[in-house]
Scaffold this active site. Structure first.
Site, mmCIF file in Angstrom:
data_model
loop_
_atom_site.group_PDB
_atom_site.id
_atom_site.type_symbol
_atom_site.label_atom_id
_atom_site.label_comp_id
_atom_site.label_asym_id
_atom_site.label_seq_id
_atom_site.Cartn_x
_atom_site.Cartn_y
_atom_site.Cartn_z
ATOM 1 N N LYS A 161 0.870 -1.181 0.000
ATOM 2 C CA LYS A 161 0.000 0.000 0.000
ATOM 3 C C LYS A 161 0.901 1.223 0.000
ATOM 4 O O LYS A 161 2.059 1.157 0.440
ATOM 5 C CB LYS A 161 -0.860 -0.004 1.271
ATOM 6 C CG LYS A 161 -2.124 0.803 1.160
ATOM 7 C CD LYS A 161 -3.267 -0.027 0.622
ATOM 8 C CE LYS A 161 -4.532 0.793 0.491
ATOM 9 N NZ LYS A 161 -5.671 0.025 0.044
ATOM 10 N N GLY A 195 -24.939 3.440 2.775
ATOM 11 C CA GLY A 195 -24.051 4.050 1.776
ATOM 12 C C GLY A 195 -24.284 3.472 0.404
ATOM 13 O O GLY A 195 -23.870 2.344 0.112
ATOM 14 N N VAL A 196 -25.002 4.231 -0.449
ATOM 15 C CA VAL A 196 -25.244 3.738 -1.814
ATOM 16 C C VAL A 196 -24.400 4.554 -2.801
ATOM 17 O O VAL A 196 -24.915 5.269 -3.654
ATOM 18 C CB VAL A 196 -26.754 3.723 -2.188
ATOM 19 C CG1 VAL A 196 -27.370 2.407 -1.785
ATOM 20 C CG2 VAL A 196 -27.529 4.881 -1.569
ATOM 21 N N GLY A 197 -23.078 4.425 -2.633
ATOM 22 C CA GLY A 197 -22.131 5.047 -3.559
ATOM 23 C C GLY A 197 -21.795 4.054 -4.661
ATOM 24 O O GLY A 197 -22.656 3.283 -5.102
ATOM 25 N N VAL A 225 -20.010 1.196 -4.777
ATOM 26 C CA VAL A 225 -20.247 -0.221 -4.482
ATOM 27 C C VAL A 225 -21.677 -0.432 -3.990
ATOM 28 O O VAL A 225 -22.381 -1.340 -4.444
ATOM 29 C CB VAL A 225 -19.267 -0.751 -3.412
ATOM 30 C CG1 VAL A 225 -19.520 -2.232 -3.151
ATOM 31 C CG2 VAL A 225 -17.830 -0.548 -3.839
HETATM 32 P P1 NAI Z 1 -18.161 5.886 -2.440
HETATM 33 O O1 NAI Z 1 -17.537 7.107 -1.898
HETATM 34 O O2 NAI Z 1 -18.518 5.843 -3.892
HETATM 35 O O3 NAI Z 1 -19.521 5.583 -1.626
HETATM 36 C C1 NAI Z 1 -19.690 5.792 -0.274
HETATM 37 C C2 NAI Z 1 -21.147 6.229 -0.063
HETATM 38 O O4 NAI Z 1 -21.379 6.289 1.331
HETATM 39 C C3 NAI Z 1 -21.448 7.601 -0.642
HETATM 40 O O5 NAI Z 1 -22.656 7.579 -1.364
HETATM 41 C C4 NAI Z 1 -21.557 8.488 0.608
HETATM 42 O O6 NAI Z 1 -22.443 9.576 0.432
HETATM 43 C C5 NAI Z 1 -22.064 7.492 1.627
HETATM 44 N N1 NAI Z 1 -21.802 7.847 3.025
HETATM 45 C C6 NAI Z 1 -20.721 8.444 3.564
HETATM 46 N N2 NAI Z 1 -20.858 8.566 4.891
HETATM 47 C C7 NAI Z 1 -22.041 7.996 5.211
HETATM 48 C C8 NAI Z 1 -22.727 7.780 6.427
HETATM 49 N N3 NAI Z 1 -22.256 8.198 7.591
HETATM 50 N N4 NAI Z 1 -23.917 7.142 6.380
HETATM 51 C C9 NAI Z 1 -24.425 6.714 5.213
HETATM 52 N N5 NAI Z 1 -23.825 6.908 4.019
HETATM 53 C C10 NAI Z 1 -22.646 7.536 4.025
HETATM 54 O O7 NAI Z 1 -17.208 4.684 -2.042
HETATM 55 P P2 NAI Z 1 -17.198 3.208 -2.635
HETATM 56 O O8 NAI Z 1 -16.175 3.086 -3.687
HETATM 57 O O9 NAI Z 1 -18.594 2.786 -2.937
HETATM 58 O O10 NAI Z 1 -16.658 2.372 -1.383
HETATM 59 C C11 NAI Z 1 -17.494 2.121 -0.261
HETATM 60 C C12 NAI Z 1 -16.694 1.372 0.802
HETATM 61 O O11 NAI Z 1 -16.229 0.142 0.268
HETATM 62 C C13 NAI Z 1 -15.440 2.112 1.288
HETATM 63 O O12 NAI Z 1 -15.253 1.814 2.645
HETATM 64 C C14 NAI Z 1 -14.320 1.492 0.463
HETATM 65 O O13 NAI Z 1 -13.084 1.557 1.126
HETATM 66 C C15 NAI Z 1 -14.816 0.058 0.369
HETATM 67 N N6 NAI Z 1 -14.295 -0.668 -0.784
HETATM 68 C C16 NAI Z 1 -14.528 -0.212 -2.053
HETATM 69 C C17 NAI Z 1 -14.071 -0.917 -3.154
HETATM 70 C C18 NAI Z 1 -14.392 -0.487 -4.547
HETATM 71 O O14 NAI Z 1 -14.281 -1.311 -5.469
HETATM 72 N N7 NAI Z 1 -14.820 0.762 -4.778
HETATM 73 C C19 NAI Z 1 -13.271 -2.143 -2.977
HETATM 74 C C20 NAI Z 1 -13.133 -2.577 -1.599
HETATM 75 C C21 NAI Z 1 -13.602 -1.838 -0.557
#
Ligand code: NAI
Length: 347
Positions: free
Chosen positions: A80, A180-182, A184
């Site tokens: 990392k 969290g509906v980002g 993933v």
């Molecule tokens: P992202 O930033 O696209 O989505 C995160 C979502 O969570 C956003 O919609 C945000 O508004 C929401 N959020 C933030 N704080 C919140 C809270 N307190 N309550 C409810 N919703 C909240 O991130 P992504 O890429 O979807 O990743 C999500 C998680 O999965 C992270 O922890 C990341 O480290 C982990 N992850 C992601 C991978 C990937 O392929 N993108 C791979 C492995 C792990």
């Protein structure tokens, strides 16, 4: 001395410190373990209050990558990097070019990728200085956005958990709450909806929650309710350290299976969840789809092969829950032991 004590405690490995005056680069690359192959892991860029915090972050994260790769059956080691973000980045290209040269100087023992604070565009900049970078756009022969693969793996891990723990053949008719509906979380929400589950979502961004309601028919629940709502499966897909000794007493789910990294505030929370009868699918096992995707770039990206490997997360999760039941050990302890066995066999 403290430094080497910390490395010993995490069973390291190597640390490389990089500094470039002209671009303002200050970075650390941690290579935890290369028994399974050259190290790979994302480059995180953020402000750190203290240099020790950056060091702690990178050491802990690289170790996690070793275990994630081992459990996903990949020939990859754990690494990392962190860039200690300057107060203002004057020239992003200059910064990532300098970082790329530093990665290149390690001769392929570490390959970098996107992480929080860095983007696919930054990976393109790094590629101008080294070939040891993944997560490139598909137009460049890269694997593109890893999130759909991460979501697929989480859904398969979730299905394994409900089979072993709840004795249910599928997610049909179960209630799944996604925090969290980002990137993933939204993909996962679609997967579980398509598998016949009832869906509840919460997101700090009301627009994301509204998209899930409109497009997927999800019930939108308040942020402070999602962890405490009655559901079969809770899927944290937002932040780390979401479960603490305090808040787990209020959980009403039976299974936890989500993508967020480092969900447990500390390892003892895993044992406490186990004693409460809540089955926690270890984050680094269940969210490995994204890693499977980027690692594939090293041998020529093949989406079909990545999908097959990602689907196999189901069997890994099923095995570890079976062992957890049999040995009366919490699942994340079983996962660490299984990974240690794989690493010992390789080493
Ligand atoms: P992202 O930033 O696209 O989505 C995160 C979502 O969570 C956003 O919609 C945000 O508004 C929401 N959020 C933030 N704080 C919140 C809270 N307190 N309550 C409810 N919703 C909240 O991130 P992504 O890429 O979807 O990743 C999500 C998680 O999965 C992270 O922890 C990341 O480290 C982990 N992850 C992601 C991978 C990937 O392929 N993108 C791979 C492995 C792990």
């Amino acid at each position: 001395m403290v430094l080497f004590e910390m490395l010993a405690a995490h069973n390291y490995g190597e640390l490389h410190f990089g500094r470039d005056e002209a671009s303002g680069l200050a970075c650390i690359i941690a290579i935890h373990d290369t028994r399974l192959g050259p190290a790979l892991g994302g480059c995180r860029m953020r402000r750190y209050d203290r240099e020790e915090d950056a060091l702690f972050d990178v050491v802990r994260l690289a170790r996690g990558m070793t275990y994630k790769g081992a459990m996903a059956g990949l020939k990859v080691g754990g690494g990392k990097s962190v860039i200690l973000a300057p107060p203002a980045v004057a020239d992003r290209a200059k910064l990532f070019h300098a970082f790329g040269r530093f990665v290149d100087s390690l001769g392929g023992r570490y390959t970098t990728a996107e992480d929080s604070g860095t983007s696919i565009n930054d990976m393109v900049l790094i590629r101008e200085k080294t070939k040891h970078v993944t997560g490139l756009p598909t137009a460049m022969g890269g694997s593109g956005d890893p999130s759909p693969f991460t979501a697929l793996g989480v859904r398969r891990g979730m299905e394994a958990a409900v089979e072993v723990i709840l004795g249910r053949p599928s997610l049909r008719g179960l209630t799944v709450a996604v925090q969290g509906v980002g990137h993933v979380g939204m993909n996962l929400a679609r997967e579980v909806r398509d598998a016949g589950a009832r869906l509840a979502v919460a997101d700090i961004d009301p627009i994301r929650a509204e998209i899930a309601r409109k497009e997927l028919g999800a019930e939108v629940v308040p942020l402070d309710r999602v962890l405490e709502m009655e559901c079969d499966v809770l899927a944290p897909c937002a932040l780390g350290a979401v479960f603490t000794h305090d808040n787990i007493k209020k959980l009403k789910c039976k299974v936890i299976a989500g993508a967020a990294n480092n969900q447990l505030y500390d390892p003892s929370v895993g044992r406490a969840l186990f004693e409460l009868g809540i089955a926690y699918a270890p984050d680094y096992v269940i969210n490995a789809g994204g890693l499977i995707n980027v690692v594939s770039e090293r041998d020529g990206y093949d989406a079909a092969r990545c999908r097959t490997k990602t689907l196999a997360i189901h069997d890994t999760v099923a095995t570890l829950f079976e062992r957890s039941k049999r040995d009366h050990l919490s699942p994340e302890v079983v996962a660490d032991r299984m990974a240690d066995e794989i690493l010992a066999a390789a080493g």
